[in-house]
Motif scaffolding. Structure first.
Motif, mmCIF file in Angstrom:
data_model
loop_
_atom_site.group_PDB
_atom_site.id
_atom_site.type_symbol
_atom_site.label_atom_id
_atom_site.label_comp_id
_atom_site.label_asym_id
_atom_site.label_seq_id
_atom_site.Cartn_x
_atom_site.Cartn_y
_atom_site.Cartn_z
ATOM 1 N N PRO A 48 0.826 -1.204 0.000
ATOM 2 C CA PRO A 48 0.000 0.000 0.000
ATOM 3 C C PRO A 48 0.861 1.255 0.000
ATOM 4 N N SER A 49 0.347 2.286 -0.642
ATOM 5 C CA SER A 49 1.086 3.547 -0.676
ATOM 6 C C SER A 49 0.948 4.268 0.652
ATOM 7 N N LEU A 50 1.847 5.192 0.885
ATOM 8 C CA LEU A 50 1.886 5.907 2.157
ATOM 9 C C LEU A 50 1.047 7.178 2.068
ATOM 10 N N PRO A 51 0.036 7.323 2.925
ATOM 11 C CA PRO A 51 -0.759 8.560 2.923
ATOM 12 C C PRO A 51 0.115 9.772 3.222
ATOM 13 N N ASP A 52 -0.209 10.886 2.622
ATOM 14 C CA ASP A 52 0.586 12.094 2.812
ATOM 15 C C ASP A 52 0.698 12.482 4.281
ATOM 16 N N GLU A 53 -0.364 12.266 5.058
ATOM 17 C CA GLU A 53 -0.355 12.671 6.459
ATOM 18 C C GLU A 53 0.628 11.858 7.295
ATOM 19 N N ASP A 54 1.037 10.699 6.776
ATOM 20 C CA ASP A 54 1.978 9.845 7.505
ATOM 21 C C ASP A 54 3.401 9.959 6.982
ATOM 22 N N ARG A 55 3.578 10.584 5.830
ATOM 23 C CA ARG A 55 4.876 10.568 5.150
ATOM 24 C C ARG A 55 6.003 11.118 6.017
ATOM 25 N N ARG A 56 5.761 12.171 6.745
ATOM 26 C CA ARG A 56 6.852 12.805 7.499
ATOM 27 C C ARG A 56 7.275 12.014 8.724
ATOM 28 N N PHE A 57 6.523 10.953 9.049
ATOM 29 C CA PHE A 57 6.865 10.147 10.218
ATOM 30 C C PHE A 57 7.629 8.878 9.844
ATOM 31 N N LEU A 58 7.774 8.632 8.562
ATOM 32 C CA LEU A 58 8.580 7.514 8.093
ATOM 33 C C LEU A 58 9.769 8.086 7.339
ATOM 34 N N VAL A 59 10.929 7.957 7.932
ATOM 35 C CA VAL A 59 12.150 8.492 7.343
ATOM 36 C C VAL A 59 13.146 7.349 7.192
ATOM 37 N N PRO A 71 28.359 1.168 7.561
ATOM 38 C CA PRO A 71 27.935 2.008 6.426
ATOM 39 C C PRO A 71 27.217 1.229 5.330
ATOM 40 N N ALA A 72 27.732 0.038 4.998
ATOM 41 C CA ALA A 72 27.109 -0.738 3.921
ATOM 42 C C ALA A 72 25.698 -1.156 4.310
ATOM 43 N N GLU A 73 25.523 -1.550 5.564
ATOM 44 C CA GLU A 73 24.194 -1.952 6.021
ATOM 45 C C GLU A 73 23.239 -0.768 6.001
ATOM 46 N N GLY A 74 23.715 0.387 6.456
ATOM 47 C CA GLY A 74 22.870 1.568 6.439
ATOM 48 C C GLY A 74 22.422 1.930 5.042
ATOM 49 N N GLN A 75 23.324 1.818 4.081
ATOM 50 C CA GLN A 75 22.978 2.146 2.692
ATOM 51 C C GLN A 75 21.950 1.169 2.149
ATOM 52 N N ARG A 76 22.130 -0.122 2.419
ATOM 53 C CA ARG A 76 21.195 -1.131 1.911
ATOM 54 C C ARG A 76 19.793 -0.918 2.493
ATOM 55 N N VAL A 77 19.748 -0.671 3.787
ATOM 56 C CA VAL A 77 18.455 -0.486 4.437
ATOM 57 C C VAL A 77 17.776 0.775 3.918
ATOM 58 N N ASP A 78 18.534 1.842 3.776
ATOM 59 C CA ASP A 78 17.945 3.089 3.289
ATOM 60 C C ASP A 78 17.455 2.955 1.848
ATOM 61 N N GLU A 79 18.180 2.192 1.038
ATOM 62 C CA GLU A 79 17.725 1.971 -0.341
ATOM 63 C C GLU A 79 16.430 1.167 -0.365
ATOM 64 N N ALA A 80 16.341 0.164 0.495
ATOM 65 C CA ALA A 80 15.103 -0.623 0.575
ATOM 66 C C ALA A 80 13.950 0.254 1.063
ATOM 67 N N PHE A 81 14.264 1.158 1.961
ATOM 68 C CA PHE A 81 13.247 2.096 2.454
ATOM 69 C C PHE A 81 12.739 2.982 1.317
ATOM 70 N N GLU A 82 13.649 3.486 0.488
ATOM 71 C CA GLU A 82 13.244 4.334 -0.628
ATOM 72 C C GLU A 82 12.325 3.579 -1.582
ATOM 73 N N GLU A 83 12.643 2.323 -1.858
ATOM 74 C CA GLU A 83 11.771 1.521 -2.715
ATOM 75 C C GLU A 83 10.406 1.314 -2.064
ATOM 76 N N LEU A 84 10.431 1.112 -0.755
ATOM 77 C CA LEU A 84 9.187 0.897 -0.021
ATOM 78 C C LEU A 84 8.297 2.131 -0.075
ATOM 79 N N ILE A 85 8.883 3.291 0.149
ATOM 80 C CA ILE A 85 8.106 4.526 0.239
ATOM 81 C C ILE A 85 7.755 5.088 -1.144
ATOM 82 N N LEU A 86 8.733 5.128 -2.040
ATOM 83 C CA LEU A 86 8.520 5.780 -3.330
ATOM 84 C C LEU A 86 7.848 4.865 -4.351
ATOM 85 N N GLU A 87 8.109 3.562 -4.252
ATOM 86 C CA GLU A 87 7.575 2.632 -5.239
ATOM 87 C C GLU A 87 6.616 1.622 -4.631
ATOM 88 N N ALA A 88 6.388 1.708 -3.327
ATOM 89 C CA ALA A 88 5.477 0.798 -2.620
ATOM 90 C C ALA A 88 5.896 -0.663 -2.761
#
Length: 277
Positions: A48-59, A71-88
């Motif tokens: 499911p996509s992220l409602p706008d009202e919740d977007r600022r609470f998921l970083v 550092p490598a783990e942080g980058q991997r997790v953040d990239e997965a987060f971007e896919e989760l938030i931007l591409e659902a």
């Protein structure tokens, strides 16, 4: 989607840091089976996509991480987060969190990522439970506290939400705004809890709730009134005098406050001030 298997993986090592490898592998197997069952059920990779009202609470999960991070783990997790938030795309995030938690059940970044998937699935209780236990001090971890606060809000647990937001109010505009928004409601809730506890003879519980009020909202009138009530119930006239004096200064025309202050001043404070009052 049921989140209890994921919770067991993330929580196992927090309660006992030396959790056995067998337990970790068992939890990993359970989560792997969970992922497989989701795929087998024909659940699409996109969530499911992220409602706008919740977007600022998921970083990004690395945001504000207070401990040493690979550092490598942080980058991997953040990239997965971007896919989760931007591409659902939920499955890559779920899979990565499984991999990292299998290797290290105390991985805070993976725990946040898993909780973010739960949140997007509408499992606010699951997200909150993943984030609640903390063996180490993560009170300044922005990504963790923001999501804990928002999940608690969704569950109408405003006290827990306020506590999470308060932890990072100096670091996050979203959290700072929420503390201002929830302030009056939270102090009312806590004051009511104090009153209820005192009526039922649970002075220790009342004192515990008062401790939150004094930590978070020390200048609120309801906090001072609750402090006076707890002090009176626990026979602590010095503490009661301090609270009553502060209340009386705010409301100098209140006769009952003035009389109570005079009595307390004569008993444990400044007798001269008591007589003048």
């Amino acid at each position: 989607m049921v989140w209890s298997p994921l919770k067991r993986i993330a929580l196992r090592s927090r309660s006992v840091q030396a959790a056995s490898a067998t337990a970790g592998l068992l939890g990993s197997a359970v989560l792997l089976a969970l992922i497989s069952s989701c795929a087998g059920a024909g659940k699409p990779a996109a969530g499911p996509s992220l409602p706008d009202e919740d977007r600022r609470f998921l970083v990004a999960p690395s945001t504000g991480y207070p401990l040493v991070m690979r550092p490598a783990e942080g980058q991997r997790v953040d990239e997965a987060f971007e896919e989760l938030i931007l591409e659902a795309k939920r499955d890559p995030a779920l899979s990565l969190s499984h991999q990292l938690l299998t290797r290290d059940p105390d991985s805070h970044l993976a725990t946040v990522l898993a909780a973010q998937v739960a949140f997007l699935d509408g499992d606010f209780s699951g997200a909150a439970e993943l984030l609640m236990p903390q063996e180490v001090d993560l009170s300044r971890y922005v990504a963790w506290q923001l999501l804990l606060g928002r999940s608690s809000e969704k569950l109408n647990d405003l006290v827990s939400a306020y506590g999470a937001y308060q932890n990072i109010a100096s670091q996050s505009r979203a959290a700072r705004g929420k503390t201002a928004e929830l302030r009056s409601r939270v102090v009312q809730i806590l004051a009511q809890r104090v009153e209820d506890d005192l009526q039922k003879g649970r002075a220790e519980d009342a004192a515990r709730e008062l401790g939150r009020m004094e930590s978070w909202l020390p200048e609120e009138t309801l906090t001072l009134e609750s402090a006076a009530a707890v002090a009176q119930a626990t026979r602590n006239p010095e503490a009661e005098l301090k609270a009553v004096a502060a209340l009386s200064a705010r409301d100098p025309d209140n006769r009952s406050l003035a009389e109570r202050r005079a009595t307390l001043e004569l008993a444990v404070g400044d007798a001269g001030a008591g007589l003048r009052i």
